[in-house]
Design a protein around this motif. Structure first.
Motif, mmCIF file in Angstrom:
data_model
loop_
_atom_site.group_PDB
_atom_site.id
_atom_site.type_symbol
_atom_site.label_atom_id
_atom_site.label_comp_id
_atom_site.label_asym_id
_atom_site.label_seq_id
_atom_site.Cartn_x
_atom_site.Cartn_y
_atom_site.Cartn_z
ATOM 1 N N TYR A 2 33.401 -33.946 21.730
ATOM 2 C CA TYR A 2 33.636 -33.082 20.571
ATOM 3 C C TYR A 2 35.029 -33.438 20.070
ATOM 4 O O TYR A 2 35.984 -33.428 20.842
ATOM 5 N N SER A 3 35.146 -33.777 18.787
ATOM 6 C CA SER A 3 36.455 -34.118 18.253
ATOM 7 C C SER A 3 36.523 -33.814 16.763
ATOM 8 O O SER A 3 35.642 -34.191 16.003
ATOM 9 N N THR A 4 37.590 -33.127 16.367
ATOM 10 C CA THR A 4 37.844 -32.890 14.950
ATOM 11 C C THR A 4 38.690 -34.041 14.437
ATOM 12 O O THR A 4 39.901 -34.012 14.494
ATOM 13 N N GLY A 5 38.035 -35.062 13.991
ATOM 14 C CA GLY A 5 38.736 -36.237 13.481
ATOM 15 C C GLY A 5 38.618 -37.403 14.445
ATOM 16 O O GLY A 5 38.007 -37.296 15.516
ATOM 17 N N GLY A 6 39.206 -38.512 14.050
ATOM 18 C CA GLY A 6 39.139 -39.731 14.839
ATOM 19 C C GLY A 6 39.657 -39.536 16.252
ATOM 20 O O GLY A 6 40.490 -38.654 16.504
ATOM 21 N N PHE A 7 39.155 -40.359 17.172
ATOM 22 C CA PHE A 7 39.537 -40.204 18.576
ATOM 23 C C PHE A 7 39.394 -41.522 19.316
ATOM 24 O O PHE A 7 38.739 -42.449 18.854
ATOM 25 N N THR A 8 40.024 -41.585 20.473
ATOM 26 C CA THR A 8 39.829 -42.683 21.411
ATOM 27 C C THR A 8 39.475 -42.086 22.768
ATOM 28 O O THR A 8 39.918 -40.997 23.111
ATOM 29 N N VAL A 9 38.664 -42.813 23.511
ATOM 30 C CA VAL A 9 38.354 -42.452 24.895
ATOM 31 C C VAL A 9 38.812 -43.608 25.765
ATOM 32 O O VAL A 9 38.477 -44.766 25.501
ATOM 33 N N THR A 10 39.610 -43.275 26.774
ATOM 34 C CA THR A 10 40.072 -44.284 27.717
ATOM 35 C C THR A 10 39.497 -44.001 29.096
ATOM 36 O O THR A 10 39.079 -42.884 29.389
ATOM 37 N N VAL A 11 39.496 -45.040 29.926
ATOM 38 C CA VAL A 11 39.035 -44.918 31.305
ATOM 39 C C VAL A 11 40.090 -45.544 32.210
ATOM 40 O O VAL A 11 40.713 -46.549 31.847
ATOM 41 N N ALA A 12 40.289 -44.925 33.372
ATOM 42 C CA ALA A 12 41.240 -45.459 34.346
ATOM 43 C C ALA A 12 40.818 -45.042 35.752
ATOM 44 O O ALA A 12 40.162 -44.019 35.944
ATOM 45 N N SER A 13 41.218 -45.848 36.705
ATOM 46 C CA SER A 13 41.001 -45.561 38.124
ATOM 47 C C SER A 13 42.269 -44.924 38.683
ATOM 48 O O SER A 13 43.380 -45.256 38.260
ATOM 49 N N SER A 14 42.104 -44.047 39.651
ATOM 50 C CA SER A 14 43.275 -43.421 40.268
ATOM 51 C C SER A 14 44.004 -44.377 41.207
ATOM 52 O O SER A 14 45.157 -44.144 41.561
ATOM 53 N N THR B 209 38.716 -42.441 42.174
ATOM 54 C CA THR B 209 38.419 -41.460 41.136
ATOM 55 C C THR B 209 38.547 -42.138 39.775
ATOM 56 O O THR B 209 39.569 -42.772 39.489
ATOM 57 N N VAL B 210 37.521 -42.001 38.944
ATOM 58 C CA VAL B 210 37.521 -42.562 37.593
ATOM 59 C C VAL B 210 37.779 -41.411 36.619
ATOM 60 O O VAL B 210 37.086 -40.395 36.669
ATOM 61 N N THR B 211 38.785 -41.582 35.768
ATOM 62 C CA THR B 211 39.148 -40.540 34.817
ATOM 63 C C THR B 211 38.929 -41.018 33.393
ATOM 64 O O THR B 211 39.420 -42.083 32.998
ATOM 65 N N TYR B 212 38.196 -40.207 32.626
ATOM 66 C CA TYR B 212 38.003 -40.449 31.201
ATOM 67 C C TYR B 212 38.903 -39.481 30.443
ATOM 68 O O TYR B 212 38.963 -38.302 30.773
ATOM 69 N N LEU C 92 37.754 -51.850 35.318
ATOM 70 C CA LEU C 92 38.478 -50.671 35.777
ATOM 71 C C LEU C 92 39.850 -51.064 36.306
ATOM 72 O O LEU C 92 40.004 -52.108 36.949
ATOM 73 N N GLY C 93 40.828 -50.238 36.045
ATOM 74 C CA GLY C 93 42.186 -50.442 36.537
ATOM 75 C C GLY C 93 42.964 -49.153 36.434
ATOM 76 O O GLY C 93 42.471 -48.161 35.895
ATOM 77 N N THR C 94 44.181 -49.155 36.914
ATOM 78 C CA THR C 94 44.993 -47.935 36.873
ATOM 79 C C THR C 94 45.624 -47.696 35.501
ATOM 80 O O THR C 94 46.076 -46.597 35.222
ATOM 81 N N THR C 95 45.651 -48.702 34.663
ATOM 82 C CA THR C 95 46.129 -48.543 33.295
ATOM 83 C C THR C 95 44.940 -48.131 32.427
ATOM 84 O O THR C 95 43.895 -48.789 32.455
ATOM 85 N N ALA C 96 45.098 -47.058 31.674
ATOM 86 C CA ALA C 96 44.011 -46.565 30.818
ATOM 87 C C ALA C 96 43.617 -47.625 29.796
ATOM 88 O O ALA C 96 44.476 -48.182 29.118
ATOM 89 N N SER C 97 42.317 -47.888 29.705
ATOM 90 C CA SER C 97 41.774 -48.866 28.755
ATOM 91 C C SER C 97 40.838 -48.163 27.795
ATOM 92 O O SER C 97 39.992 -47.366 28.211
#
Length: 180
Positions: A74-86, A172-175, A124-129
């Motif tokens: 859910y987003s009001t306007g443009g958005f990005t989704v990133t993924v990163a490993s802990s 742990t994978v974080t979005y 996957l990596g610790t830096t959000a992509s």
């Protein structure tokens, strides 16, 4: 004195007329106030994600699992989704596997008609992509996520009988969703 009395009578007459006048209209200012929201929800039925190597073909070809409608946005306007490993590695008590061996691939889900969204597979990596980049917002937009891991015998030496029925390597994978 006569002028003062006349002026006083005139002013009192104006005040009296304005007190007896009725208002037939009035105004209010209506504001529609939009506040930014960015919400991401992972399908609770798809936690955890398991990449199971159960056959020789799995070790040769690699494994993947596709999770339909894994992310809800859910987003009001443009958005990005990133993924990163802990962590930089998926670990267990004996060994580790590089997190970069895991590929995260987004595709449009069942309720996704976002035009102009860019979907990009990332390791996957610790830096959000960034895996999802959209110039427009959306309500209840689903994205499928495919998790994939290496083949070519990459993990043939990562199991020990001391680990029991199977060896679990975990991170742990974080979005994360953010406004553009």
């Amino acid at each position: 004195m006569k002028k003062t009395a006349l002026l006083l009578a005139f002013v009192l007459g104006l005040v009296s007329m304005s007190l007896n006048a009725q208002t037939s209209t009035d105004n209010v200012t209506l504001n529609v106030r939009l506040y930014p929201i960015q919400t991401i929800v992972i399908n609770p039925l798809q936690k955890p994600v398991n990449l199971d190597y159960t056959t020789a073909a799995n070790y040769t070809d690699g494994v993947s699992v596709s999770n339909p409608d894994h992310l809800k946005i859910y987003s009001t306007g443009g958005f990005t989704v990133t993924v990163a490993s802990s962590t930089t590695t998926l670990t267990n008590s004996i060994n580790s596997i590089p997190a970069s061996d895991i590929t995260i691939t987004p595709t449009a889900g069942t309720t996704n008609t976002l035009s102009g969204a860019t979907l990009t597979a990332k390791t996957l990596g610790t830096t959000a992509s960034t895996i999802i980049d959209s110039s427009t917002g959306g309500f209840n937009k689903n994205f499928d996520i495919k998790y994939g891991a290496l083949g070519a015998g990459a993990y043939m030496d990562k199991y020990s009988a001391a680990q029991g029925a199977h060896a679990d390597y975990t991170t742990t994978v974080t979005y994360t969703i953010a406004a553009k």
